[in-house]
Design an enzyme around this catalytic site. Structure first.
Site, PDB file in Angstrom:
ATOM      1  N   ASN A 188      12.980   4.238 -17.446  1.00 42.18           N
ATOM      2  CA  ASN A 188      13.560   5.089 -16.400  1.00 42.18           C
ATOM      3  C   ASN A 188      14.989   5.484 -16.740  1.00 42.18           C
ATOM      4  O   ASN A 188      15.396   6.620 -16.494  1.00 42.18           O
ATOM      5  CB  ASN A 188      13.498   4.376 -15.043  1.00 42.18           C
ATOM      6  N   CYS A 194      13.310   5.826  -7.511  1.00 37.98           N
ATOM      7  CA  CYS A 194      13.461   4.836  -8.588  1.00 37.98           C
ATOM      8  C   CYS A 194      14.584   5.057  -9.587  1.00 37.98           C
ATOM      9  O   CYS A 194      15.228   4.096  -9.985  1.00 37.98           O
ATOM     10  CB  CYS A 194      12.135   4.697  -9.314  1.00 37.98           C
ATOM     11  N   VAL A 218       5.094  -4.331  -3.994  1.00 36.60           N
ATOM     12  CA  VAL A 218       5.963  -4.095  -2.836  1.00 36.60           C
ATOM     13  C   VAL A 218       7.244  -3.396  -3.284  1.00 36.60           C
ATOM     14  O   VAL A 218       7.526  -3.295  -4.484  1.00 36.60           O
ATOM     15  CB  VAL A 218       6.288  -5.421  -2.109  1.00 36.60           C
ATOM     16  N   ASP A 249      -1.245  -4.588   3.332  1.00 40.66           N
ATOM     17  CA  ASP A 249       0.143  -4.279   3.667  1.00 40.66           C
ATOM     18  C   ASP A 249       0.430  -4.855   5.056  1.00 40.66           C
ATOM     19  O   ASP A 249      -0.481  -4.976   5.881  1.00 40.66           O
ATOM     20  CB  ASP A 249       0.342  -2.751   3.676  1.00 40.66           C
ATOM     21  N   GLY A 258       0.983   1.225  -5.004  1.00 42.14           N
ATOM     22  CA  GLY A 258      -0.198   0.396  -4.719  1.00 42.14           C
ATOM     23  C   GLY A 258      -1.419   1.232  -4.376  1.00 42.14           C
ATOM     24  O   GLY A 258      -2.507   0.999  -4.931  1.00 42.14           O
ATOM     25  N   ARG A 315      12.542  10.411  -0.777  1.00 40.87           N
ATOM     26  CA  ARG A 315      13.533   9.367  -1.024  1.00 40.87           C
ATOM     27  C   ARG A 315      14.541   9.813  -2.084  1.00 40.87           C
ATOM     28  O   ARG A 315      14.156  10.264  -3.156  1.00 40.87           O
ATOM     29  CB  ARG A 315      12.827   8.064  -1.442  1.00 40.87           C
ATOM     30  N   THR A 334      11.157  -2.701  -4.048  1.00 41.59           N
ATOM     31  CA  THR A 334      12.259  -3.496  -4.603  1.00 41.59           C
ATOM     32  C   THR A 334      13.536  -2.651  -4.513  1.00 41.59           C
ATOM     33  O   THR A 334      14.073  -2.210  -5.532  1.00 41.59           O
ATOM     34  CB  THR A 334      11.969  -3.867  -6.074  1.00 41.59           C
ATOM     35  N   ALA A 366       0.846  -1.204   0.000  1.00 43.66           N
ATOM     36  CA  ALA A 366       0.000   0.000   0.000  1.00 43.66           C
ATOM     37  C   ALA A 366       0.877   1.248   0.000  1.00 43.66           C
ATOM     38  O   ALA A 366       0.690   2.152   0.808  1.00 43.66           O
ATOM     39  CB  ALA A 366      -0.927  -0.016   1.209  1.00 43.66           C
ATOM     40  N   GLY A 367       1.844   1.293  -0.902  1.00 42.05           N
ATOM     41  CA  GLY A 367       2.772   2.423  -0.934  1.00 42.05           C
ATOM     42  C   GLY A 367       2.385   3.478  -1.959  1.00 42.05           C
ATOM     43  O   GLY A 367       1.193   3.633  -2.295  1.00 42.05           O
TER      44      GLY A 367
HETATM   45  P1  NAD Z   1       6.688   1.842  -1.014  1.00 46.12           P
HETATM   46  O1  NAD Z   1       7.869   1.523  -0.185  1.00 46.12           O
HETATM   47  O2  NAD Z   1       6.023   3.187  -0.893  1.00 46.12           O
HETATM   48  O3  NAD Z   1       5.547   0.733  -0.747  1.00 46.12           O
HETATM   49  C1  NAD Z   1       5.776  -0.628  -0.696  1.00 46.12           C
HETATM   50  C2  NAD Z   1       4.880  -1.235   0.383  1.00 46.12           C
HETATM   51  O4  NAD Z   1       4.979  -2.660   0.333  1.00 46.12           O
HETATM   52  C3  NAD Z   1       5.270  -0.849   1.821  1.00 46.12           C
HETATM   53  O5  NAD Z   1       4.187  -0.188   2.454  1.00 46.12           O
HETATM   54  C4  NAD Z   1       5.623  -2.194   2.495  1.00 46.12           C
HETATM   55  O6  NAD Z   1       5.231  -2.261   3.853  1.00 46.12           O
HETATM   56  C5  NAD Z   1       4.823  -3.155   1.654  1.00 46.12           C
HETATM   57  N1  NAD Z   1       5.319  -4.546   1.735  1.00 46.12           N
HETATM   58  C6  NAD Z   1       6.587  -4.996   1.595  1.00 46.12           C
HETATM   59  N2  NAD Z   1       6.634  -6.319   1.707  1.00 46.12           N
HETATM   60  C7  NAD Z   1       5.364  -6.737   1.935  1.00 46.12           C
HETATM   61  C8  NAD Z   1       4.764  -8.012   2.131  1.00 46.12           C
HETATM   62  N3  NAD Z   1       5.499  -9.145   2.105  1.00 46.12           N
HETATM   63  N4  NAD Z   1       3.423  -8.074   2.345  1.00 46.12           N
HETATM   64  C9  NAD Z   1       2.676  -6.957   2.373  1.00 46.12           C
HETATM   65  N5  NAD Z   1       3.193  -5.713   2.172  1.00 46.12           N
HETATM   66  C10 NAD Z   1       4.512  -5.615   1.958  1.00 46.12           C
HETATM   67  O7  NAD Z   1       7.131   1.589  -2.517  1.00 46.12           O
HETATM   68  P2  NAD Z   1       6.513   2.264  -3.841  1.00 46.12           P
HETATM   69  O8  NAD Z   1       7.104   3.612  -4.060  1.00 46.12           O
HETATM   70  O9  NAD Z   1       5.030   2.116  -3.823  1.00 46.12           O
HETATM   71  O10 NAD Z   1       7.126   1.309  -4.961  1.00 46.12           O
HETATM   72  C11 NAD Z   1       6.680  -0.024  -5.113  1.00 46.12           C
HETATM   73  C12 NAD Z   1       7.266  -0.594  -6.402  1.00 46.12           C
HETATM   74  O11 NAD Z   1       6.794   0.182  -7.516  1.00 46.12           O
HETATM   75  C13 NAD Z   1       8.785  -0.527  -6.485  1.00 46.12           C
HETATM   76  O12 NAD Z   1       9.244  -1.663  -7.178  1.00 46.12           O
HETATM   77  C14 NAD Z   1       9.058   0.714  -7.314  1.00 46.12           C
HETATM   78  O13 NAD Z   1      10.272   0.632  -8.020  1.00 46.12           O
HETATM   79  C15 NAD Z   1       7.896   0.706  -8.275  1.00 46.12           C
HETATM   80  N6  NAD Z   1       7.488   2.020  -8.806  1.00 46.12           N
HETATM   81  C16 NAD Z   1       7.438   3.109  -7.980  1.00 46.12           C
HETATM   82  C17 NAD Z   1       6.997   4.347  -8.484  1.00 46.12           C
HETATM   83  C18 NAD Z   1       6.916   5.562  -7.615  1.00 46.12           C
HETATM   84  O14 NAD Z   1       6.633   6.620  -8.138  1.00 46.12           O
HETATM   85  N7  NAD Z   1       7.141   5.483  -6.313  1.00 46.12           N
HETATM   86  C19 NAD Z   1       6.584   4.437  -9.818  1.00 46.12           C
HETATM   87  C20 NAD Z   1       6.635   3.293 -10.627  1.00 46.12           C
HETATM   88  C21 NAD Z   1       7.083   2.086 -10.107  1.00 46.12           C
HETATM   89  C1  UGA Z   2       9.892   8.618 -12.518  1.00 44.67           C
HETATM   90  C2  UGA Z   2       9.345   8.446 -13.944  1.00 44.67           C
HETATM   91  O1  UGA Z   2       9.070   9.735 -14.508  1.00 44.67           O
HETATM   92  C3  UGA Z   2       8.066   7.611 -13.940  1.00 44.67           C
HETATM   93  O2  UGA Z   2       7.627   7.377 -15.263  1.00 44.67           O
HETATM   94  C4  UGA Z   2       8.347   6.270 -13.249  1.00 44.67           C
HETATM   95  O3  UGA Z   2       7.174   5.502 -13.171  1.00 44.67           O
HETATM   96  C5  UGA Z   2       8.892   6.536 -11.850  1.00 44.67           C
HETATM   97  O4  UGA Z   2      10.097   7.352 -11.937  1.00 44.67           O
HETATM   98  C6  UGA Z   2       9.297   5.286 -11.129  1.00 44.67           C
HETATM   99  O5  UGA Z   2       9.582   4.273 -11.732  1.00 44.67           O
HETATM  100  O6  UGA Z   2       9.365   5.416  -9.911  1.00 44.67           O
HETATM  101  P1  UGA Z   2       9.274  10.154 -10.442  1.00 44.67           P
HETATM  102  O7  UGA Z   2      10.602   9.712  -9.934  1.00 44.67           O
HETATM  103  O8  UGA Z   2       8.099  10.020  -9.555  1.00 44.67           O
HETATM  104  O9  UGA Z   2       8.915   9.347 -11.781  1.00 44.67           O
HETATM  105  O10 UGA Z   2       9.336  11.685 -10.892  1.00 44.67           O
HETATM  106  P2  UGA Z   2      10.004  12.431 -12.148  1.00 44.67           P
HETATM  107  O11 UGA Z   2       9.072  13.469 -12.600  1.00 44.67           O
HETATM  108  O12 UGA Z   2      10.498  11.488 -13.172  1.00 44.67           O
HETATM  109  O13 UGA Z   2      11.245  13.151 -11.470  1.00 44.67           O
HETATM  110  C7  UGA Z   2      12.377  12.434 -11.007  1.00 44.67           C
HETATM  111  C8  UGA Z   2      13.457  13.417 -10.609  1.00 44.67           C
HETATM  112  O14 UGA Z   2      14.022  14.034 -11.758  1.00 44.67           O
HETATM  113  C9  UGA Z   2      12.966  14.556  -9.719  1.00 44.67           C
HETATM  114  O15 UGA Z   2      13.921  14.840  -8.735  1.00 44.67           O
HETATM  115  C10 UGA Z   2      12.824  15.701 -10.689  1.00 44.67           C
HETATM  116  O16 UGA Z   2      12.921  16.954 -10.075  1.00 44.67           O
HETATM  117  C11 UGA Z   2      13.997  15.441 -11.613  1.00 44.67           C
HETATM  118  N1  UGA Z   2      13.837  16.050 -12.945  1.00 44.67           N
HETATM  119  C12 UGA Z   2      12.802  15.686 -13.743  1.00 44.67           C
HETATM  120  C13 UGA Z   2      14.788  16.966 -13.374  1.00 44.67           C
HETATM  121  O17 UGA Z   2      15.743  17.285 -12.662  1.00 44.67           O
HETATM  122  N2  UGA Z   2      14.641  17.502 -14.633  1.00 44.67           N
HETATM  123  C14 UGA Z   2      13.624  17.161 -15.460  1.00 44.67           C
HETATM  124  O18 UGA Z   2      13.562  17.690 -16.597  1.00 44.67           O
HETATM  125  C15 UGA Z   2      12.671  16.227 -15.000  1.00 44.67           C
END
Ligand code: NAD
Ligand code: UGA
Length: 464
Positions: free
Chosen positions: A221, A273, A85, A32, A12, A343, A87, A8-9
């Site tokens: 990415n 990420c 979850v 979660d 999710g 982060r 990674t 539920a991050g």
């Molecule tokens: P997050 O840390 O915010 O959330 C992950 C959640 O999973 C946590 O709340 C944790 O407690 C829970 N969890 C872990 N192990 C568990 C288990 N065994 N059972 C139940 N819950 C469990 O992470 P996030 O930012 O949501 O990212 C999740 C995934 O999505 C990562 O692989 C990340 O790379 C990917 N992703 C993130 C973004 C983003 O913008 N944050 C965008 C695209 C993809």
């Molecule tokens: C990024 C990707 O844009 C998403 O498509 C992807 O799903 C996600 O990572 C992921 O896998 O987690 P995010 O990290 O949430 O999304 O935000 P971005 O808008 O990409 O910005 C990332 C970082 O780059 C920020 O610190 C932002 O300020 C910086 N940035 C972005 C720059 O410095 N210059 C730019 O032109 C754009």
């Protein structure tokens, strides 16, 4: 149909809230192991700040959207189980500092196999190294109960924080990777595609084999981050020559082959990420014996580290080679605007560097808590072998931009929050020690206008 999402991050929560809002007939349960997080999702103060998220959750929560810690029940009842979850980068053993730590994914696969008493579609929503679906399949196959079969799909998430709801409502594409060689695989792909097709035009829903889908996420990415490192590399050359990086970005972005997005020079990209996923790509290349390819992508991360460090160096050298005992107001701590996520924010590293230089920092961010700021900076200082508590004694957190900048020698803008653009810089200048320095790490302010007010002002990729 019933959907369960494990995790539920930041992904999710918003992703499932949009599915539930768009598909009132589907029951969506987000589970979660973190009770505090689930309690927050069930409260008026959601754990994630994201424009539009409150309204989306409010529309569906209690109707067909549920947040729970009852992981096993939700898995057992679901037709489709999303794994969302974390990674993170591995911090120990083989591949430490580069490879993705898949222990949470593996735990989910084991749990699903153990508690399921019917066949299900398992969806990798988390970002994973290419071939992870193989691991998930093997675990499921090894411990599935008789009569239970699983189809494993890859459905990476491309939302960006700060625009997550808009990105989910109309994504550029939805990618579904599955076993395209078998009828059962194709049926699973179609079942998931039909969920998204309720609100996303079919032509935006792409299907590929599993490996292409997994690798496309890391590649997307890496390409996005590479553009930022490329423009940041040019920003240093701009400062040395008198060119203006925003003008260069505008000029090259008009070439339709290059395009205007992701060319904003900054103090460095952050977020959970980009760095993690590129390091994961680097590890995969090394693992498959491709050192040149690994070195190519690693340079993107190295340039980003360089950009963060050189920002602090520029602050120190400009301020007569010392910031010791000087008060510096820091505006913005989140890794980008419109999120409470810190982060890997560049601000963490800039603050740690400046505390090492014995500066006194006052930080303001509209959405980040004092506890969060202190924990983030403290963790980096401790990692560097410092007595974090001692250095943190020189960091305070303010509740407004005005308070953060009052009586300061310098102001740093580290996050591009819109509200910073409309600050009364005339009043801020009046309240600062002279000469008053301003360093815009996001290029959101009008540097010539600030200079006209009296500031010694610097932007990224702008000559002095
Ligand atoms: P997050 O840390 O915010 O959330 C992950 C959640 O999973 C946590 O709340 C944790 O407690 C829970 N969890 C872990 N192990 C568990 C288990 N065994 N059972 C139940 N819950 C469990 O992470 P996030 O930012 O949501 O990212 C999740 C995934 O999505 C990562 O692989 C990340 O790379 C990917 N992703 C993130 C973004 C983003 O913008 N944050 C965008 C695209 C993809
Ligand atoms: C990024 C990707 O844009 C998403 O498509 C992807 O799903 C996600 O990572 C992921 O896998 O987690 P995010 O990290 O949430 O999304 O935000 P971005 O808008 O990409 O910005 C990332 C970082 O780059 C920020 O610190 C932002 O300020 C910086 N940035 C972005 C720059 O410095 N210059 C730019 O032109 C754009």
């Amino acid at each position: 149909m019933k959907i369960c999402c494990i995790g539920a991050g930041y992904v999710g929560g918003p992703t499932m809230a949009v599915i539930a809002e768009k598909c009132p007939d589907i029951t969506v349960t987000v589970v979660d192991i973190n009770r505090q997080r689930i309690d927050a999702w069930n409260s008026d103060t959601l754990p994630v700040y994201e424009p539009g998220l409150d309204a989306t959750v409010r529309a569906a929560r209690g109707r067909n959207l549920f947040f729970s810690t009852e992981v096993d029940t939700a898995i057992r009842e679901a037709d489709i189980v999303f794994i969302s979850v974390n990674t993170p980068t591995k911090t120990y053993g083989e591949g430490a500092g580069r490879a993705a730590d898949l222990k949470y994914i593996e735990l989910c696969a084991r749990r699903i196999a153990e508690v399921s008493d019917s066949s299900k579609i398992i969806v990798e929503k988390s970002t994973v190294p290419v071939r992870t679906a193989d691991v998930v399949r093997q675990i499921l196959a090894a411990s599935a109960k008789p009569g239970c079969s699983f189809q494993v799909l890859s459905n990476p998430e491309f939302l960006a924080e700060g625009t997550a709801i808009a990105d989910l409502q109309l994504p550029d594409r939805v990618l579904i990777g599955g076993d395209t060689a078998s009828p059962a695989g194709l049926a699973a792909i179609e079942k998931l595609a039909s969920v998204y097709a309720r609100w996303i035009p079919r032509e935006r829903i792409l299907s590929t084999n599993v490996w292409s889908s997994e690798l496309s996420k890391l590649t997307a990415n890496a390409f996005l981050a590479q553009r930022i490192s490329s423009i940041n590399a040019i920003s240093q050359l701009c400062e040395a020559t008198g060119a203006d990086v925003d003008e260069v970005a505008r000029a090259i972005g008009r070439d339709s082959r290059i395009g205007p997005k992701f060319l904003k020079s900054s103090v460095g990209f952050g977020g959970s990420c980009f760095q993690k996923d590129i390091l994961n790509l680097v590890y995969l290349c090394q693992f498959f014996g491709l050192p040149e390819v690994a070195a190519y992508w690693e340079a993107v991360v190295k340039m980003n580290d360089h950009q963060k460090r050189r920002f602090t160096r520029r602050v120190v050298t400009t301020m007569f080679n010392t910031v010791s005992g000087k008060k510096i107001g820091v505006l913005g701590f989140a890794f980008k605007k419109d999120t409470n996520d810190t982060r890997e924010s560049a601000a963490i590293y800039v603050c740690a560097d400046l505390l090492e230089e014995q500066a006194a920092l006052t930080v303001f961010d509209p959405k980040v808590t004092e506890k969060g700021i202190r924990e983030d900076v403290g963790a980096v200082l401790a990692e560097r072998g410092h007595d974090a508590e001692a250095l943190l004694a020189r960091l305070t957190v303010a509740d407004s931009a005005e308070a953060a900048t009052r009586d300061s020698h310098a102001v740093l803008v580290l996050t591009e929050w819109d509200q910073f653009k409309s600050l009364d810089f005339k009043a801020i200048y009046a309240g600062m020690k002279k000469p008053a320095f301003l360093f815009d790490g996001r290029n959101i302010l009008d540097i010539p206008a600030l200079r006209a007010l009296g500031f010694t002002a610097h932007g990224i990729g702008k000559g002095s």
